[in-house]
Design a protein around this motif. Structure first.
Motif, PDB file in Angstrom:
ATOM      1  N   PHE A   1       0.844  -1.193   0.000  1.00 35.09           N
ATOM      2  CA  PHE A   1       0.000   0.000   0.000  1.00 35.09           C
ATOM      3  C   PHE A   1       0.881   1.245   0.000  1.00 35.09           C
ATOM      4  CE2 PHE A   1      -2.333  -3.454   1.800  1.00 35.09           C
ATOM      5  CZ  PHE A   1      -3.657  -3.273   1.432  1.00 35.09           C
ATOM      6  N   LEU A   2       0.280   2.363  -0.395  1.00 31.43           N
ATOM      7  CA  LEU A   2       0.941   3.664  -0.281  1.00 31.43           C
ATOM      8  C   LEU A   2       0.530   4.308   1.044  1.00 31.43           C
ATOM      9  CD1 LEU A   2       0.627   5.354  -3.801  1.00 31.43           C
ATOM     10  CD2 LEU A   2       2.724   4.627  -2.665  1.00 31.43           C
ATOM     11  N   PHE A   3       1.504   4.717   1.823  1.00 27.98           N
ATOM     12  CA  PHE A   3       1.221   5.479   3.034  1.00 27.98           C
ATOM     13  C   PHE A   3       1.047   6.933   2.643  1.00 27.98           C
ATOM     14  CE2 PHE A   3       3.200   7.928   6.672  1.00 27.98           C
ATOM     15  CZ  PHE A   3       2.047   7.915   7.444  1.00 27.98           C
ATOM     16  N   LYS A   4      -0.082   7.529   3.010  1.00 30.17           N
ATOM     17  CA  LYS A   4      -0.394   8.917   2.650  1.00 30.17           C
ATOM     18  C   LYS A   4       0.232   9.843   3.702  1.00 30.17           C
ATOM     19  CE  LYS A   4      -4.681   9.503   1.211  1.00 30.17           C
ATOM     20  NZ  LYS A   4      -6.174   9.398   1.126  1.00 30.17           N
ATOM     21  N   TRP A   5       1.540  10.030   3.561  1.00 32.10           N
ATOM     22  CA  TRP A   5       2.267  10.778   4.584  1.00 32.10           C
ATOM     23  C   TRP A   5       1.883  12.246   4.617  1.00 32.10           C
ATOM     24  CZ3 TRP A   5       5.456  14.738   2.982  1.00 32.10           C
ATOM     25  CH2 TRP A   5       5.879  14.710   1.643  1.00 32.10           C
ATOM     26  N   GLN A   6       1.465  12.806   3.453  1.00 36.04           N
ATOM     27  CA  GLN A   6       1.036  14.207   3.469  1.00 36.04           C
ATOM     28  C   GLN A   6      -0.228  14.373   4.297  1.00 36.04           C
ATOM     29  OE1 GLN A   6       1.658  12.414   0.675  1.00 36.04           O
ATOM     30  NE2 GLN A   6       2.683  13.651  -0.893  1.00 36.04           N
ATOM     31  N   GLU A   7      -1.168  13.434   4.159  1.00 42.91           N
ATOM     32  CA  GLU A   7      -2.396  13.478   4.943  1.00 42.91           C
ATOM     33  C   GLU A   7      -2.095  13.252   6.423  1.00 42.91           C
ATOM     34  OE1 GLU A   7      -6.398  13.929   5.795  1.00 42.91           O
ATOM     35  OE2 GLU A   7      -5.274  14.395   3.979  1.00 42.91           O
ATOM     36  N   PHE A   8      -1.168  12.341   6.695  1.00 39.23           N
ATOM     37  CA  PHE A   8      -0.747  12.093   8.076  1.00 39.23           C
ATOM     38  C   PHE A   8      -0.187  13.365   8.704  1.00 39.23           C
ATOM     39  CE2 PHE A   8       2.609  10.877  11.098  1.00 39.23           C
ATOM     40  CZ  PHE A   8       1.891  10.077  11.976  1.00 39.23           C
ATOM     41  N   SER A   9       0.669  14.067   7.968  1.00 41.12           N
ATOM     42  CA  SER A   9       1.252  15.309   8.472  1.00 41.12           C
ATOM     43  C   SER A   9       0.174  16.359   8.712  1.00 41.12           C
ATOM     44  CB  SER A   9       2.289  15.837   7.478  1.00 41.12           C
ATOM     45  OG  SER A   9       2.824  17.077   7.919  1.00 41.12           O
ATOM     46  N   LYS A  10      -0.747  16.462   7.768  1.00 36.60           N
ATOM     47  CA  LYS A  10      -1.830  17.443   7.889  1.00 36.60           C
ATOM     48  C   LYS A  10      -2.678  17.174   9.124  1.00 36.60           C
ATOM     49  CE  LYS A  10      -6.005  18.986   5.442  1.00 36.60           C
ATOM     50  NZ  LYS A  10      -6.831  18.792   4.209  1.00 36.60           N
ATOM     51  N   GLN A  11      -3.075  15.906   9.307  1.00 44.17           N
ATOM     52  CA  GLN A  11      -3.924  15.560  10.442  1.00 44.17           C
ATOM     53  C   GLN A  11      -3.176  15.694  11.764  1.00 44.17           C
ATOM     54  OE1 GLN A  11      -7.156  14.945  10.330  1.00 44.17           O
ATOM     55  NE2 GLN A  11      -7.229  15.111   8.103  1.00 44.17           N
ATOM     56  N   PHE A  12      -1.918  15.294  11.783  1.00 45.36           N
ATOM     57  CA  PHE A  12      -1.121  15.373  13.001  1.00 45.36           C
ATOM     58  C   PHE A  12      -0.949  16.820  13.437  1.00 45.36           C
ATOM     59  CE2 PHE A  12       2.729  15.590  15.525  1.00 45.36           C
ATOM     60  CZ  PHE A  12       2.629  14.474  16.354  1.00 45.36           C
ATOM     61  N   ASN A  13      -0.671  17.695  12.485  1.00 47.05           N
ATOM     62  CA  ASN A  13      -0.464  19.104  12.819  1.00 47.05           C
ATOM     63  C   ASN A  13      -1.760  19.802  13.235  1.00 47.05           C
ATOM     64  OD1 ASN A  13       2.345  19.195  12.336  1.00 47.05           O
ATOM     65  ND2 ASN A  13       1.981  19.248  10.137  1.00 47.05           N
ATOM     66  N   ALA A  14      -2.883  19.299  12.711  1.00 43.39           N
ATOM     67  CA  ALA A  14      -4.171  19.886  13.077  1.00 43.39           C
ATOM     68  C   ALA A  14      -4.620  19.439  14.463  1.00 43.39           C
ATOM     69  CB  ALA A  14      -5.232  19.507  12.035  1.00 43.39           C
ATOM     70  N   ASN A  15      -4.366  18.151  14.780  1.00 44.25           N
ATOM     71  CA  ASN A  15      -4.807  17.636  16.077  1.00 44.25           C
ATOM     72  C   ASN A  15      -3.944  16.428  16.434  1.00 44.25           C
ATOM     73  OD1 ASN A  15      -6.162  16.511  18.324  1.00 44.25           O
ATOM     74  ND2 ASN A  15      -8.148  17.248  17.579  1.00 44.25           N
ATOM     75  N   GLN A  16      -2.846  16.688  17.115  1.00 44.67           N
ATOM     76  CA  GLN A  16      -1.892  15.629  17.443  1.00 44.67           C
ATOM     77  C   GLN A  16      -2.533  14.551  18.313  1.00 44.67           C
ATOM     78  OE1 GLN A  16       1.813  16.985  19.097  1.00 44.67           O
ATOM     79  NE2 GLN A  16       2.319  14.991  19.972  1.00 44.67           N
ATOM     80  N   GLN A  17      -3.288  14.949  19.323  1.00 44.57           N
ATOM     81  CA  GLN A  17      -3.878  13.990  20.244  1.00 44.57           C
ATOM     82  C   GLN A  17      -4.854  13.065  19.533  1.00 44.57           C
ATOM     83  OE1 GLN A  17      -5.812  15.804  23.615  1.00 44.57           O
ATOM     84  NE2 GLN A  17      -6.115  13.880  24.678  1.00 44.57           N
ATOM     85  N   GLN A  18      -5.701  13.610  18.676  1.00 45.67           N
ATOM     86  CA  GLN A  18      -6.679  12.798  17.968  1.00 45.67           C
ATOM     87  C   GLN A  18      -6.004  11.855  16.982  1.00 45.67           C
ATOM     88  OE1 GLN A  18      -9.994  12.426  18.397  1.00 45.67           O
ATOM     89  NE2 GLN A  18      -9.817  10.792  16.867  1.00 45.67           N
ATOM     90  N   THR A  19      -4.948  12.344  16.298  1.00 43.85           N
ATOM     91  CA  THR A  19      -4.239  11.495  15.346  1.00 43.85           C
ATOM     92  C   THR A  19      -3.576  10.325  16.051  1.00 43.85           C
ATOM     93  OG1 THR A  19      -3.813  13.432  13.951  1.00 43.85           O
ATOM     94  CG2 THR A  19      -2.513  11.449  13.506  1.00 43.85           C
ATOM     95  N   GLU A  20      -2.948  10.594  17.195  1.00 40.94           N
ATOM     96  CA  GLU A  20      -2.325   9.516  17.958  1.00 40.94           C
ATOM     97  C   GLU A  20      -3.373   8.494  18.393  1.00 40.94           C
ATOM     98  OE1 GLU A  20       0.149  10.662  21.155  1.00 40.94           O
ATOM     99  OE2 GLU A  20       1.621  11.675  19.885  1.00 40.94           O
ATOM    100  N   TYR A  21      -4.514   8.961  18.853  1.00 41.30           N
ATOM    101  CA  TYR A  21      -5.570   8.048  19.288  1.00 41.30           C
ATOM    102  C   TYR A  21      -6.060   7.194  18.131  1.00 41.30           C
ATOM    103  CZ  TYR A  21     -10.078   6.281  20.817  1.00 41.30           C
ATOM    104  OH  TYR A  21     -11.135   5.459  21.112  1.00 41.30           O
ATOM    105  N   THR A  22      -6.232   7.814  16.958  1.00 40.72           N
ATOM    106  CA  THR A  22      -6.713   7.088  15.782  1.00 40.72           C
ATOM    107  C   THR A  22      -5.802   5.917  15.443  1.00 40.72           C
ATOM    108  OG1 THR A  22      -7.728   9.097  14.878  1.00 40.72           O
ATOM    109  CG2 THR A  22      -7.278   7.304  13.322  1.00 40.72           C
ATOM    110  N   PHE A  23      -4.489   6.100  15.598  1.00 35.80           N
ATOM    111  CA  PHE A  23      -3.529   5.046  15.282  1.00 35.80           C
ATOM    112  C   PHE A  23      -3.326   4.093  16.458  1.00 35.80           C
ATOM    113  CE2 PHE A  23      -2.603   7.729  11.727  1.00 35.80           C
ATOM    114  CZ  PHE A  23      -1.979   6.925  10.779  1.00 35.80           C
ATOM    115  N   LEU A  24      -3.164   4.625  17.655  1.00 38.90           N
ATOM    116  CA  LEU A  24      -2.726   3.810  18.783  1.00 38.90           C
ATOM    117  C   LEU A  24      -3.849   3.052  19.482  1.00 38.90           C
ATOM    118  CD1 LEU A  24      -0.108   6.242  20.359  1.00 38.90           C
ATOM    119  CD2 LEU A  24       0.266   4.373  18.739  1.00 38.90           C
ATOM    120  N   LYS A  25      -5.097   3.307  19.117  1.00 41.82           N
ATOM    121  CA  LYS A  25      -6.204   2.560  19.730  1.00 41.82           C
ATOM    122  C   LYS A  25      -6.233   1.110  19.251  1.00 41.82           C
ATOM    123  CE  LYS A  25      -9.655   3.894  16.235  1.00 41.82           C
ATOM    124  NZ  LYS A  25     -10.942   4.606  16.004  1.00 41.82           N
TER     125      LYS A  25
END
Length: 299
Positions: A238-262
Motif C-alpha cells: 500500500f501507499l502510506f499517505k504521509w502528506q495526509e498524516f502530516s496534515k492531520q497530526f499538525n491539526a490535532n496531534q492527540q486525535q491522530t495519535e488516538y486514531t492510530f494507537l487505539k
C-alpha cells in the motif's frame, strides 16, 4: 505556512549546518521531547552481544530510504558534489530516525536502512513512530535539505521510502571474525523492495503494517508478485499517505495519535524454539523445497 514537522526540522537542520560540531548537542536536546533511541553508531544495541550461531526470535519494523536516480546523478556529477549530497541526506536521516526512537543499521550507498522497536516485541507506538520518522524525513528532505543543497549550488534530490513489520529470526551473519547481527525474514527484503519501487516522494508499506494503518491514511498499490513451480506468489502493498498524516497530526496531534494507537499491531504468530535453539515451528506460510539445482535457479 510551514507545518510543525517542517518547522522543527528546519530549525534543527539550520543549527546543525551552521556548525557541524553542534550535531551531538542539537540531537541530544531534541531527543528529550519523546521516547528516543539515543543510539550510538550503527546497529541495534539489543543484539550487538549475540553469540555467533545464536538464533533469537523476535519482530521488527524495517525502514529504507533511497535517493531516486542516484546512479545517473553519480555519473553526471563530480565526486565532491556527490559527497555533499550524501552527507546532507544522511545527517538528516540519522537525526530523523533517532528522534523517533529508531536505529540506523546501514548506509546503503544512496540511502539508509533502519529498525524501529526493541527487536523482540514490536508495538503500535513503534509503528506510529516509524511513520512519524518517515513523514518527518520526507518533509525535511523535500523542504530543507533540498533548499540547503540549492543554496550551495548543488543538485537537489528526490527520495522514496519503504516500510514493513513482521516476525524475524535474529542471528549473526558472516564468519566469527566478520559478522553482523541481522533480522532474517521476508520483512527486511520487502521493506527494501518497497523503497526501491517507490516513485519520488512515495512511501510504500507492506501488508502487515498496512493492516494496522487506519483507512484514510493509505491507498492501494500494486502487489509484489512472482511465480515459482507454476505457483503464483503475491505480497500485498500500500501507499502510506504521509502528506495526509502530516496534515492531520499538525491539526490535532492527540486525535491522530488516538486514531492510530487505539489498535494493536496485527498478531502474526510466534516462532517456537527447541532447547537446542533449533527452529521447530513457525507461522511462516512459505513452503520448503524442493531445493533448486544449480542449473535450475529459483527464478
Amino acid at each position: 505556512m510551514a507545518s510543525q514537522f517542517d518547522k522543527s526540522f528546519s530549525d534543527v537542520y539550520k543549527a546543525v549546518y551552521e556548525n557541524s560540531k553542534q550535531h551531538i548537542g542539537v540531537f541530544s536536546g531534541e531527543m528529550a521531547e519523546i521516547k528516543k533511541s539515543l543510539s550510538e553508531g550503527l546497529g541495534h544495541p539489543n543484539f550487538t552481544d549475540m553469540k555467533y550461531g545464536e538464533i533469537i526470535p523476535g519482530s521488527i519494523i524495517v525502514f529504507f530510504m533511497d535517493i531516486r536516480g542516484f546512479t545517473k546523478i553519480s555519473i553526471a556529477l563530480d565526486n565532491e558534489e556527490l559527497i555533499r549530497i550524501l552527507q546532507a541526506t544522511t545527517i538528516a536521516s540519522i537525526y530523523s530516525v533517532r528522534k523517533f526512537g529508531g536505529y540506523i543499521i546501514e548506509y546503503t550507498g544512496d540511502g539508509i536502512m533502519a529498525y524501529f522497536g526493541d527487536g523482540i516485541k514490536t508495538n503500535s507506538r513503534d509503528a506510529f513512530n516509524s511513520l512519524r520518522a518517515a513523514t518527518y524525513l520526507m518533509e525535511g528532505i523535500k523542504n530543507n535539505v533540498n533548499s540547503y543543497l540549492s543554496r550551495n549550488g548543488d543538485e537537489t534530490i528526490r527520495v522514496g521510502m519503504g516500510l514493513e513489520y513482521g516476525n524475524t529470526l535474529w542471528t549473526q551473519i558472516g564468519t566469527p571474525d566478520a559478522c553482523q547481527p541481522k533480522p532474517v525474514s521476508e520483512v527486511t527484503f520487502i521493506a527494501g523492495k518497497n523503497s526501491s519501487h517507490a516513485n519520488p516522494w512515495e512511501v510504500i508499506i507492506g501488508k502487515n503494517i498496512a493492516e494496522w494503518v487506519p483507512e484514510g491514511f493509505k491507498d492501494t498499490y500494486e502487489p509484489y508478485e512472482f511465480q515459482k513451480d507454476n505457483e503464483k506468489y503475491s505480497y500485498k502493498r500500500f501507499l502510506f499517505k504521509w502528506q495526509e498524516f502530516s496534515k492531520q497530526f499538525n491539526a490535532n496531534q492527540q486525535q491522530t495519535e488516538y486514531t492510530f494507537l487505539k489498535k494493536n499491531l496485527p498478531a502474526l504468530g510466534t516462532t517456537i524454539m527447541s532447547n537446542t535453539g533449533t527452529v521447530i515451528n513457525t507461522s511462516n506460510t512459505a513452503t520448503k523445497g524442493p531445493r533448486p539445482l544449480k542449473d535450475q535457479p529459483f527464478f
